[in-house]
Scaffold this active site. Structure first.
Site, PDB file in Angstrom:
ATOM      1  CG  ASP A 122     -28.715  22.180  25.679  1.00  0.00           C
ATOM      2  OD1 ASP A 122     -30.395  21.284  25.163  1.00  0.00           O
ATOM      3  OD2 ASP A 122     -28.786  23.530  24.094  1.00  0.00           O
ATOM      4  CG  ASN A 123     -26.335  24.679  21.041  1.00  0.00           C
ATOM      5  OD1 ASN A 123     -26.991  24.491  21.657  1.00  0.00           O
ATOM      6  ND2 ASN A 123     -25.997  25.150  19.364  1.00  0.00           N
ATOM      7  CB  SER A 143     -41.840  16.075  14.328  1.00  0.00           C
ATOM      8  OG  SER A 143     -42.941  16.975  13.704  1.00  0.00           O
ATOM      9  CB  VAL A 203     -24.491  17.588  18.427  1.00  0.00           C
ATOM     10  CG1 VAL A 203     -24.587  17.762  19.739  1.00  0.00           C
ATOM     11  CG2 VAL A 203     -25.688  17.912  17.803  1.00  0.00           C
ATOM     12  CE  LYS A 263     -37.005  16.829  14.455  1.00  0.00           C
ATOM     13  NZ  LYS A 263     -35.954  16.827  15.856  1.00  0.00           N
ATOM     14  CG  ASN A 271     -49.935  20.176  18.092  1.00  0.00           C
ATOM     15  OD1 ASN A 271     -50.426  19.338  17.020  1.00  0.00           O
ATOM     16  ND2 ASN A 271     -49.990  21.309  17.166  1.00  0.00           N
ATOM     17  N   GLY A 289     -31.512  26.544  24.779  1.00  0.00           N
ATOM     18  CA  GLY A 289     -32.021  25.799  25.938  1.00  0.00           C
ATOM     19  C   GLY A 289     -31.177  26.221  27.097  1.00  0.00           C
ATOM     20  CE1 TYR A 322     -37.804  20.165  12.945  1.00  0.00           C
ATOM     21  CE2 TYR A 322     -41.280  20.232  12.782  1.00  0.00           C
ATOM     22  CZ  TYR A 322     -39.340  19.834  13.616  1.00  0.00           C
ATOM     23  OH  TYR A 322     -39.564  19.314  15.113  1.00  0.00           O
ATOM     24  N   GLY A 325     -50.227  25.840   4.222  1.00  0.00           N
ATOM     25  CA  GLY A 325     -50.039  24.040   4.688  1.00  0.00           C
ATOM     26  C   GLY A 325     -50.295  24.120   6.303  1.00  0.00           C
ATOM     27  CG  ASP A 326     -52.245  25.398   9.995  1.00  0.00           C
ATOM     28  OD1 ASP A 326     -50.976  25.241  10.349  1.00  0.00           O
ATOM     29  OD2 ASP A 326     -52.408  26.536   9.789  1.00  0.00           O
TER      30      ASP A 326
HETATM   31  N1  LIG Z   1     -41.980  21.194  21.037  1.00  0.00           N
HETATM   32  C1  LIG Z   1     -43.093  20.350  20.081  1.00  0.00           C
HETATM   33  O1  LIG Z   1     -44.269  21.071  19.711  1.00  0.00           O
HETATM   34  C2  LIG Z   1     -42.157  19.994  18.819  1.00  0.00           C
HETATM   35  C3  LIG Z   1     -42.718  18.854  18.328  1.00  0.00           C
HETATM   36  C4  LIG Z   1     -42.523  17.629  17.817  1.00  0.00           C
HETATM   37  C5  LIG Z   1     -41.071  17.557  17.712  1.00  0.00           C
HETATM   38  N2  LIG Z   1     -40.489  18.127  18.380  1.00  0.00           N
HETATM   39  C6  LIG Z   1     -38.531  18.359  18.393  1.00  0.00           C
HETATM   40  O2  LIG Z   1     -38.517  17.977  19.788  1.00  0.00           O
HETATM   41  C7  LIG Z   1     -37.253  17.804  20.714  1.00  0.00           C
HETATM   42  C8  LIG Z   1     -37.263  19.370  21.224  1.00  0.00           C
HETATM   43  O3  LIG Z   1     -37.734  20.434  21.052  1.00  0.00           O
HETATM   44  P1  LIG Z   1     -38.324  21.410  22.114  1.00  0.00           P
HETATM   45  O4  LIG Z   1     -39.202  22.452  21.965  1.00  0.00           O
HETATM   46  O5  LIG Z   1     -37.707  20.885  23.221  1.00  0.00           O
HETATM   47  O6  LIG Z   1     -37.343  22.600  22.011  1.00  0.00           O
HETATM   48  P2  LIG Z   1     -35.671  23.170  22.519  1.00  0.00           P
HETATM   49  O7  LIG Z   1     -35.997  24.308  21.470  1.00  0.00           O
HETATM   50  O8  LIG Z   1     -36.486  23.992  23.736  1.00  0.00           O
HETATM   51  O9  LIG Z   1     -35.195  22.370  22.825  1.00  0.00           O
HETATM   52  C9  LIG Z   1     -33.873  21.954  22.046  1.00  0.00           C
HETATM   53  C10 LIG Z   1     -32.973  21.849  22.742  1.00  0.00           C
HETATM   54  O10 LIG Z   1     -31.276  21.251  21.939  1.00  0.00           O
HETATM   55  C11 LIG Z   1     -30.152  22.320  22.120  1.00  0.00           C
HETATM   56  N3  LIG Z   1     -29.543  22.314  20.472  1.00  0.00           N
HETATM   57  C12 LIG Z   1     -30.123  22.566  19.941  1.00  0.00           C
HETATM   58  N4  LIG Z   1     -29.450  22.654  18.509  1.00  0.00           N
HETATM   59  C13 LIG Z   1     -28.259  22.388  18.858  1.00  0.00           C
HETATM   60  C14 LIG Z   1     -26.592  22.057  19.183  1.00  0.00           C
HETATM   61  N5  LIG Z   1     -26.085  21.862  17.473  1.00  0.00           N
HETATM   62  N6  LIG Z   1     -25.559  21.280  19.584  1.00  0.00           N
HETATM   63  C15 LIG Z   1     -26.331  20.870  21.167  1.00  0.00           C
HETATM   64  N7  LIG Z   1     -27.871  21.632  21.661  1.00  0.00           N
HETATM   65  C16 LIG Z   1     -28.105  21.774  20.550  1.00  0.00           C
HETATM   66  C17 LIG Z   1     -31.369  23.701  22.310  1.00  0.00           C
HETATM   67  O11 LIG Z   1     -29.799  24.094  23.203  1.00  0.00           O
HETATM   68  C18 LIG Z   1     -32.369  23.142  23.382  1.00  0.00           C
HETATM   69  O12 LIG Z   1     -31.970  23.194  25.195  1.00  0.00           O
HETATM   70  C19 LIG Z   1     -36.593  18.290  19.184  1.00  0.00           C
HETATM   71  O13 LIG Z   1     -36.013  18.096  17.964  1.00  0.00           O
HETATM   72  C20 LIG Z   1     -37.856  19.205  18.208  1.00  0.00           C
HETATM   73  O14 LIG Z   1     -37.776  19.175  16.754  1.00  0.00           O
HETATM   74  C21 LIG Z   1     -40.934  19.100  19.343  1.00  0.00           C
HETATM   75  O1  LIG Z   2     -51.451  32.349  16.879  1.00  0.00           O
HETATM   76  C1  LIG Z   2     -52.042  31.284  16.039  1.00  0.00           C
HETATM   77  C2  LIG Z   2     -51.168  30.048  16.570  1.00  0.00           C
HETATM   78  C3  LIG Z   2     -51.705  28.683  16.032  1.00  0.00           C
HETATM   79  N1  LIG Z   2     -52.955  28.481  15.780  1.00  0.00           N
HETATM   80  C4  LIG Z   2     -53.155  27.429  14.546  1.00  0.00           C
HETATM   81  O2  LIG Z   2     -53.138  26.968  15.870  1.00  0.00           O
HETATM   82  C5  LIG Z   2     -52.334  25.484  14.920  1.00  0.00           C
HETATM   83  C6  LIG Z   2     -51.832  25.131  15.809  1.00  0.00           C
HETATM   84  O3  LIG Z   2     -50.518  24.995  15.356  1.00  0.00           O
HETATM   85  P1  LIG Z   2     -49.497  25.623  15.678  1.00  0.00           P
HETATM   86  O4  LIG Z   2     -49.403  26.006  17.652  1.00  0.00           O
HETATM   87  O5  LIG Z   2     -48.460  26.842  15.871  1.00  0.00           O
HETATM   88  O6  LIG Z   2     -48.525  23.696  15.374  1.00  0.00           O
HETATM   89  P2  LIG Z   2     -48.706  22.846  14.640  1.00  0.00           P
HETATM   90  O7  LIG Z   2     -48.631  24.047  13.229  1.00  0.00           O
HETATM   91  O8  LIG Z   2     -49.972  21.926  14.276  1.00  0.00           O
HETATM   92  O9  LIG Z   2     -47.590  22.159  14.274  1.00  0.00           O
HETATM   93  C7  LIG Z   2     -46.992  21.493  15.797  1.00  0.00           C
HETATM   94  O10 LIG Z   2     -46.907  20.756  15.754  1.00  0.00           O
HETATM   95  C8  LIG Z   2     -46.381  19.201  14.781  1.00  0.00           C
HETATM   96  C9  LIG Z   2     -47.004  18.426  14.891  1.00  0.00           C
HETATM   97  O11 LIG Z   2     -48.553  18.049  15.225  1.00  0.00           O
HETATM   98  C10 LIG Z   2     -45.319  19.675  15.216  1.00  0.00           C
HETATM   99  O12 LIG Z   2     -44.591  19.207  14.043  1.00  0.00           O
HETATM  100  C11 LIG Z   2     -44.440  21.080  14.472  1.00  0.00           C
HETATM  101  O13 LIG Z   2     -43.453  21.623  14.859  1.00  0.00           O
HETATM  102  C12 LIG Z   2     -45.595  22.277  16.076  1.00  0.00           C
HETATM  103  O14 LIG Z   2     -44.698  23.116  15.649  1.00  0.00           O
HETATM  104  C13 LIG Z   2     -52.698  25.145  14.038  1.00  0.00           C
HETATM  105  O15 LIG Z   2     -54.109  25.419  13.087  1.00  0.00           O
HETATM  106  C14 LIG Z   2     -52.443  26.636  13.682  1.00  0.00           C
HETATM  107  O16 LIG Z   2     -53.334  27.479  12.193  1.00  0.00           O
HETATM  108  C15 LIG Z   2     -53.933  29.649  15.378  1.00  0.00           C
HETATM  109  O17 LIG Z   2     -55.408  30.050  15.305  1.00  0.00           O
HETATM  110  N2  LIG Z   2     -53.623  31.509  15.557  1.00  0.00           N
END
Ligand SMILES: NC(=O)c1ccc[n+]([C@@H]2O[C@H](COP(=O)([O-])OP(=O)(O)OC[C@H]3O[C@@H](n4cnc5c(N)ncnc54)[C@H](O)[C@@H]3O)[C@@H](O)[C@H]2O)c1
Ligand SMILES: O=c1ccn([C@@H]2O[C@H](COP(=O)(O)OP(=O)(O)O[C@H]3O[C@H](CO)[C@@H](O)[C@H](O)[C@H]3O)[C@@H](O)[C@H]2O)c(=O)[nH]1
Length: 332
Positions: free
Chosen positions: A31-32, A119, A51, A147, A172, A36, A143, A283-284
Site C-alpha cells: 500500500d502507498n 464496481s 504500484v 474498471k 454500494n 490507507g 472511473y 448522473g444518478d
Molecule cells: N468503497 C466503495 O464503495 C467501492 C465501490 C465499488 C468499488 N470499490 C473499489 O474497491 C477498491 C477499494 O476501495 P476502498 O473503498 O477500500 O478504498 P480505499 O481508498 O480505502 O482503499 C484503497 C487503498 O489502496 C491504496 N492505494 C491507492 N493507490 C495506490 C497505489 N498507487 N499504490 C499502492 N496503494 C495504493 C490506498 O492507500 C488505500 O489503502 C477500489 O479499487 C475501489 O475502486 C469501492
Molecule cells: O448527501 C448525500 C449523498 C448521497 N445521496 C444519494 O445517495 C445515493 C448513494 O450515493 P453515494 O453514496 O454517493 O453512492 P453512489 O453514487 O451510488 O456510488 C457508489 O456506489 C457505486 C456502485 O453502486 C460505486 O461504483 C461508487 O464508487 C460508489 O461511490 C445516491 O442516490 C445519491 O444521490 C444523497 O441523497 N445525499
C-alpha cells in the site's frame, strides 16, 4: 498459502486482510498509504509501495517470490466518480497503469490467481429492475471505464499467461466489520449523513422526483464484512477446477431508498432526522439493484447483513472515535 493484498490498508482491503489473518493465512500488504492507514494492517507485513511507479513491477515480482505468494487481491485505485470526470488522465494512468504493473509482476513471478476490485460503476445507467452480469457494461464516467478496462486486462492476462482471475463488481459498500477498520472517507451517503448530523446539519437528499416509491434514489447497500467474505469465496473459486465466469456482482439483491437509509440511521442513533430535499445530482440512476444469482450459484456467497446492521455498525464505529481522514480526503 500466502495472499498479497494490494491496497490492504484501505477500507475494504483491510477487512479482507483481517478475515484472512483470522483464518490463519499468511498475508502481505502492499500500500502507498495515500488513503490507507497503517493501523489497519496490524498483524500483516506492510510494504509501502506505489504500484503505479515504473519500478513497481520488479519490486512486486521480487516480493511475490520472496514471500511465496500464490494469490493477489488488487484493491488499490482511485475511486471518486466526480474526480475522475475532472482528471481522467490520473485515472487512466493510476488505475489502469497500476493494474498493468500488478499483472506484469504476477506473470513474472508466476502467480496465477488474481481477484480485482471492480464496481457497479461499469454498468452506467442501466434501465432495468435488477442488474445482472449479462447486461453489457456501459460506463458513463472515467472511473467506471477504468474498471471495465481492468476487466478486459484480466481476460487478456488469462489468455496470455494462463492466469485465473475474478472481477468483483461491488454495489454500494457501507458499514464496518470492526470499528477500527471503518471508512474514514466522507464520500458516500452513510458517512456523509453521519458527518452532517455530528456537525448539527440536516442531511441533504439529492432529489425526490425520481420514479421510485418515495421519489428518492434506490441503491443496493452491502455490508463491508459480507463483501470481505465474497473475496474469500473468490479465492476458493480460483483454486477450484470449474470457472465458468470472471465477473460477479456483489450486493444484497435488496434496494433501499435514500429516505430509507436516513430512517435506518435515525433508528440506529435513536433520534429523529428531518432531511432537506436538495436538487438531484447529475448522473444518478434512479435505481441500481444487484442480481446476486450468479455469485450465489457459482461462489456460494450470499450477504448476511441488512441495512439496519450496516448502519448500526457505521454508527458504532463513529461512536468509537473513528473519524474522517482529512489529509486523504481534504474536502471532508
Ligand atoms: N468503497 C466503495 O464503495 C467501492 C465501490 C465499488 C468499488 N470499490 C473499489 O474497491 C477498491 C477499494 O476501495 P476502498 O473503498 O477500500 O478504498 P480505499 O481508498 O480505502 O482503499 C484503497 C487503498 O489502496 C491504496 N492505494 C491507492 N493507490 C495506490 C497505489 N498507487 N499504490 C499502492 N496503494 C495504493 C490506498 O492507500 C488505500 O489503502 C477500489 O479499487 C475501489 O475502486 C469501492
Ligand atoms: O448527501 C448525500 C449523498 C448521497 N445521496 C444519494 O445517495 C445515493 C448513494 O450515493 P453515494 O453514496 O454517493 O453512492 P453512489 O453514487 O451510488 O456510488 C457508489 O456506489 C457505486 C456502485 O453502486 C460505486 O461504483 C461508487 O464508487 C460508489 O461511490 C445516491 O442516490 C445519491 O444521490 C444523497 O441523497 N445525499
Amino acid at each position: 498459502m500466502t495472499t498479497l493484498v494490494i491496497g490492504g490498508a484501505g477500507y475494504i482491503g483491510s477487512h479482507v486482510v483481517r478475515l484472512l489473518l483470522e483464518q490463519g493465512q499468511e498475508v502481505v500488504v502492499v500500500d502507498n498509504l495515500s488513503t490507507g492507514l497503517r493501523s489497519r494492517t496490524e498483524g500483516a507485513e506492510l510494504i509501502e509501495l506505489d504500484v503505479t511507479l515504473p519500478e513497481a513491477r520488479e519490486r512486486l515480482a521480487f516480493q511475490m517470490q520472496a514471500s511465496g505468494v500464490d494469490s493477489v487481491i488488487h484493491f488499490a485505485s482511485h475511486k471518486q466518480v466526480g474526480e475522475s470526470v475532472e482528471k481522467p488522465e490520473m485515472y487512466w494512468h493510476d488505475n489502469i497503469g497500476g493494474l498493468a504493473n500488478v499483472l506484469a509482476a504476477c506473470s513474472q513471478a508466476e502467480v496465477r490467481d488474481i481477484v480485482f476490485s471492480s464496481s457497479a460503476a461499469v454498468y452506467g445507467m442501466p434501465d432495468v429492475d435488477l442488474v445482472t452480469e449479462d447486461l453489457a457494461p456501459q460506463p458513463i464516467n472515467p472511473y467506471g471505464a477504468t474498471k471495465y478496462v481492468g476487466e478486459w486486462m484480466l481476460a487478456d492476462a488469462e489468455r496470455a499467461h494462463d492466469m485465473r482471475t475474478v472481477a468483483l463488481r461491488y454495489f454500494n459498500v457501507a458499514g464496518a466489520g470492526w470499528p477500527e477498520l471503518a471508512d474514514t472517507a466522507v464520500m458516500n451517503l452513510v458517512p456523509i449523513v453521519l458527518d452532517r448530523l455530528e456537525r448539527g446539519l440536516a442531511p441533504v437528499v439529492f432529489g425526490d422526483g425520481y420514479d421510485t416509491p418515495d421519489g428518492t434514489c434506490i441503491r443496493d447497500y452491502v455490508h463491508v464484512l459480507d463483501l470481505a467474505h465474497a473475496h474469500i469465496a473468490a479465492l476458493d473459486y480460483l483454486r477450484g477446477e470449474e470457472r465458468p465466469h470472471r465477473a460477479f456482482n456483489v450486493g444484497t439483491g435488496e434496494g433501499s431508498s435514500v429516505l430509507e437509509v436516513i430512517d435506518a440511521i435515525a433508528r440506529a442513533k435513536g433520534i429523529e432526522i428531518t432531511p432537506e430535499i436538495g436538487p438531484a445530482r447529475a448522473g444518478d440512476p434512479a435505481r441500481l439493484i444487484c442480481s446476486g444469482d450468479r455469485i450465489a450459484r457459482t461462489l456460494g456467497w450470499k450477504s448476511e447483513h441488512g441495512l439496519d446492521d450496516i448502519v448500526r455498525s457505521a454508527v458504532e464505529a463513529r461512536a468509537a472515535g473513528i473519524t474522517p481522514d482529512v489529509e486523504a480526503y481534504p474536502e471532508a
